[in-house]
Design a protein around this motif. Structure first.
Motif, PDB file in Angstrom:
ATOM      1  N   PRO A 381      61.733  36.141  46.562  1.00 28.39           N
ATOM      2  CA  PRO A 381      60.547  36.462  47.350  1.00 28.39           C
ATOM      3  C   PRO A 381      59.517  35.336  47.335  1.00 28.39           C
ATOM      4  O   PRO A 381      59.433  34.555  46.370  1.00 28.39           O
ATOM      5  N   ASP A 382      58.743  35.237  48.424  1.00 18.70           N
ATOM      6  CA  ASP A 382      57.675  34.249  48.487  1.00 18.70           C
ATOM      7  C   ASP A 382      56.322  34.890  48.788  1.00 18.70           C
ATOM      8  O   ASP A 382      55.360  34.198  49.136  1.00 18.70           O
ATOM      9  N   ALA A 383      56.233  36.224  48.645  1.00 20.94           N
ATOM     10  CA  ALA A 383      54.945  36.891  48.821  1.00 20.94           C
ATOM     11  C   ALA A 383      53.975  36.404  47.753  1.00 20.94           C
ATOM     12  O   ALA A 383      54.365  36.147  46.609  1.00 20.94           O
ATOM     13  N   ARG A 384      52.699  36.293  48.116  1.00 18.36           N
ATOM     14  CA  ARG A 384      51.700  35.798  47.153  1.00 18.36           C
ATOM     15  C   ARG A 384      51.483  36.773  45.997  1.00 18.36           C
ATOM     16  O   ARG A 384      51.014  36.376  44.938  1.00 18.36           O
ATOM     17  N   TYR A 385      51.802  38.036  46.192  1.00 16.55           N
ATOM     18  CA  TYR A 385      51.799  38.957  45.057  1.00 16.55           C
ATOM     19  C   TYR A 385      52.691  38.423  43.934  1.00 16.55           C
ATOM     20  O   TYR A 385      52.406  38.624  42.746  1.00 16.55           O
ATOM     21  N   ILE A 386      53.775  37.751  44.312  1.00 18.21           N
ATOM     22  CA  ILE A 386      54.721  37.229  43.333  1.00 18.21           C
ATOM     23  C   ILE A 386      54.360  35.808  42.925  1.00 18.21           C
ATOM     24  O   ILE A 386      54.248  35.489  41.742  1.00 18.21           O
ATOM     25  N   THR A 387      54.158  34.939  43.914  1.00 21.31           N
ATOM     26  CA  THR A 387      53.984  33.517  43.602  1.00 21.31           C
ATOM     27  C   THR A 387      52.644  33.221  42.939  1.00 21.31           C
ATOM     28  O   THR A 387      52.550  32.300  42.125  1.00 21.31           O
ATOM     29  N   LEU A 388      51.605  33.975  43.258  1.00 22.48           N
ATOM     30  CA  LEU A 388      50.284  33.723  42.678  1.00 22.48           C
ATOM     31  C   LEU A 388      49.914  34.754  41.623  1.00 22.48           C
ATOM     32  O   LEU A 388      49.559  34.402  40.492  1.00 22.48           O
ATOM     33  N   MET A 389      50.021  36.037  41.958  1.00 21.00           N
ATOM     34  CA  MET A 389      49.501  37.064  41.055  1.00 21.00           C
ATOM     35  C   MET A 389      50.346  37.219  39.798  1.00 21.00           C
ATOM     36  O   MET A 389      49.796  37.431  38.706  1.00 21.00           O
ATOM     37  N   VAL A 390      51.654  37.111  39.905  1.00 21.39           N
ATOM     38  CA  VAL A 390      52.483  37.202  38.703  1.00 21.39           C
ATOM     39  C   VAL A 390      52.220  36.014  37.788  1.00 21.39           C
ATOM     40  O   VAL A 390      52.143  36.148  36.556  1.00 21.39           O
ATOM     41  N   ASP A 391      52.045  34.840  38.381  1.00 21.02           N
ATOM     42  CA  ASP A 391      51.715  33.644  37.604  1.00 21.02           C
ATOM     43  C   ASP A 391      50.440  33.861  36.802  1.00 21.02           C
ATOM     44  O   ASP A 391      50.374  33.583  35.592  1.00 21.02           O
ATOM     45  N   ALA A 392      49.399  34.400  37.453  1.00 20.67           N
ATOM     46  CA  ALA A 392      48.137  34.657  36.753  1.00 20.67           C
ATOM     47  C   ALA A 392      48.303  35.750  35.701  1.00 20.67           C
ATOM     48  O   ALA A 392      47.747  35.662  34.601  1.00 20.67           O
TER      49      ALA A 392
END
Length: 564
Positions: A381-392
């Motif tokens: 997946p490339d949704a920002r929920y995954i790429t940004l929020m999981v990272d944070a």
């Protein structure tokens, strides 16, 4: 004991005490300005702007800070390096690094900032907020990300600063260092604001006449943080789509939403889910059209915008197929996922963990998909929920970090507790009084898109209502704080919306002219294929823009702000 257990909520010292605690090196330029020294004296005025810029790196006297300066001559650069448009006047760009150090993770850290000082200074100071995981210096020749309709503040004569929030790089890997976490929460903004004001005093021989802050998303949270921890730093603050409970609420919702959508997504040949295909673009357009059919005309006209937010009581069940999934309906699984996502996350006891989302036609716009579903055609997946929020989440919001965490295994009963330690110093939703900021005459603007897929406009509405309850009611609260909702707008911009407006000028007029923003003029850009060149008034909540019953539907003059 793990060093992560040392994170504690910090109660800032009183404003007067903070000023006493400033290092002498920082207060000296202000004293020089008060006595006619610095670049305000006769000898300094004989320097060319380029020479005055060059000497800042040695004259500033900021403790534990390295500075480099670059002079940009007039008519050689446009805002953001654009190829067309008006050139900027001459200005000095100061790049600084405060408190350089090596973290416990062995990486180099410093609080970086960029300050642009125009030759034609108008006496104003603007701090533009960051966003995401920060880690970059925002271009100070541009405007704030929540006020794209503002002509370059630097071009207008503002001194403008931005900060990287204490680390470089846009990933959240800095969460391994406890000080970097504190810097990202509040310390870097404090240090940057103090340094910038000191450099302004050194360059011009006096401190700013008025100071402003504007930011969106993480920048909106930073603005709220200033109003609470450092209430005497800014005369007015714009907090756009504020990430006020990102480390304890919105990230929980992002995990909840991802789990709901992933569960109904089709599988590839190996049995893995393809998140982006949980809903096609045609499916989302079906939902948007149904929302408009249900709610659009409640503001007096069917124009593609749901202005009367509180009157919208949409139920996606109206779209459920009677049989097999077809082009004009949704499967029962899709309807169930939408209901769950728009209601918001809950634990097993039914306790709400974050606000739901308002129903708004902007959910069919690209900005909504970018965050929630992404566009990847594979099981990666490339949704920002995954790429940004999981990272944070795994690097910063969990205390201690948990880099091996699987977001699809998020436990809504136990995992939120792992986020509370950092929430105590990072989130800004708890202070719903703003007593000191109000007392010193500060002005606050909240602006939020109704179709923001990560920070719910309902959360901002709830905060503002709590603020009003603690300050004598809505009318009394509007003397110092106002909220503006933008129908159709996704996160900070975009969508079927009039998302182009000048909130910075609204702050200036409120502070310097005493003209409170009864409306903010907004328009859709010509490139907006949804509604090119449309204009609308943005209205202070709980008012909304209602059609007068006559006049051009595309023109703001045909609408009036009302409360119902």
């Amino acid at each position: 004991m793990s060093f992560f257990h040392t994170l504690q909520p910090a109660s800032p010292p009183a404003a007067g005490l903070r000023r006493k605690l400033l290092p002498a090196a920082l207060t000296m330029p202000l004293l020089m300005a008060a006595c006619g020294g610095g670049n305000g004296d006769a000898s300094a005025q004989q320097l060319t702007p380029a020479a005055a810029c060059a000497e800042l790196s040695t004259k500033a006297g900021l403790a534990a800070t390295t500075l480099t300066t670059t002079y940009v001559a007039a008519d050689t650069k446009r805002p953001g390096g654009a190829a067309t448009g008006a050139f900027l006047s001459g200005h000095c760009v100061v790049t600084g690094a405060i408190n350089p150090r090596v973290g416990v993770d062995g990486k180099n850290y410093a609080i970086g900032f960029q300050l642009s000082l125009p030759d034609n200074w108008n006496g104003r100071f603007l701090f533009i907020g960051g966003g995401g995981n920060d880690g970059i210096l925002r271009d100070t020749s541009l405007s704030s990300s929540i006020s794209g309709g503002t002509p370059s503040p630097l071009g207008q004569g503002f001194a403008v600063v931005s900060t990287d929030a204490g680390h470089t790089g846009t990933t959240a890997s800095f969460g391994a260092d406890p000080q970097a976490r504190i810097d990202h929460a509040y310390n870097s903004y404090d240090k940057t604001a103090v340094a910038a004001k000191s450099l302004i005093a050194t360059r011009y021989g006096r401190k700013p006449d008025h100071s402003y802050f504007s930011g969106c998303s993480g920048g909106g949270r930073q603005g709220m943080m200033f109003s609470q921890r450092f209430p005497d730093y800014f005369d007015a603050i714009t907090a756009g789509a504020p990430a006020m409970r990102v480390s304890s609420g919105a990230t929980v919702a992002a995990m909840w939403n991802t789990i709901q959508f992933d569960a109904i997504a089709p599988q590839d040949a190996s049995g893995k889910r393809i998140l982006s295909q949980a809903f096609s673009n045609a499916d989302l357009n079906l939902v948007a059209d149904a929302v408009k059919a249900s709610c659009d005309a409640a503001d007096g006209v069917a124009d593609g915008l749901v202005n009367n937010v509180k009157a919208c009581k949409f139920d996606p069940a109206v779209l459920q197929c009677n049989g097999a999934k077809g082009a004009s309906c949704l499967s029962s699984a899709q309807v169930g996922a939408l209901k769950s996502v728009f209601s918001g996350p809950r634990n097993s006891a039914g306790k709400a963990l974050y606000a739901g989302q308002p129903w708004d036609p902007g959910l069919a716009a690209p900005g909504w998909r970018t965050w929630t579903l992404g566009s990847s055609t594979t099981a990666t997946p490339d949704a920002r929920y995954i790429t940004l929020m999981v990272d944070a989440l795994v690097n910063e919001f969990f205390t201690p970090p948990d880099l091996s965490f699987n977001p699809l295994a998020f436990n809504f009963d136990t995992d939120p507790a792992r986020m509370e330690a950092y929430s105590a110093i990072y989130d800004t939703y708890r202070d719903d009084k703003l007593t000191a900021f109000k007392q010193r005459g500060g002005k606050m603007l909240f602006i939020h898109g109704m179709s923001d897929p990560i920070f719910s406009a309902l959360d901002t509405m709830d905060y503002y209502e709590r603020l009003a309850a603690n300050n004598g009611g809505m009318a009394a609260t509007q003397s110092f704080a106002r909220t503006f909702l933008v129908p159709g707008m996704n996160h900070c911009s975009g969508g079927p919306a009039t998302d182009n407006f000048d909130s910075i000028q609204a702050m200036v007029d409120w502070v310097e002219k005493g003209v409170a923003p009864d409306t903010i003029a907004a328009k859709a850009l010509p490139a907006n294929t949804f509604m090119p060149n449309r204009t609308r008034p943005l209205c202070p909540y709980p008012q909304f823009a209602k059609y007068k019953g006559a006049g051009n539907v595309e023109d703001a003059s045909s609408f009036v702000c009302v409360a119902e």
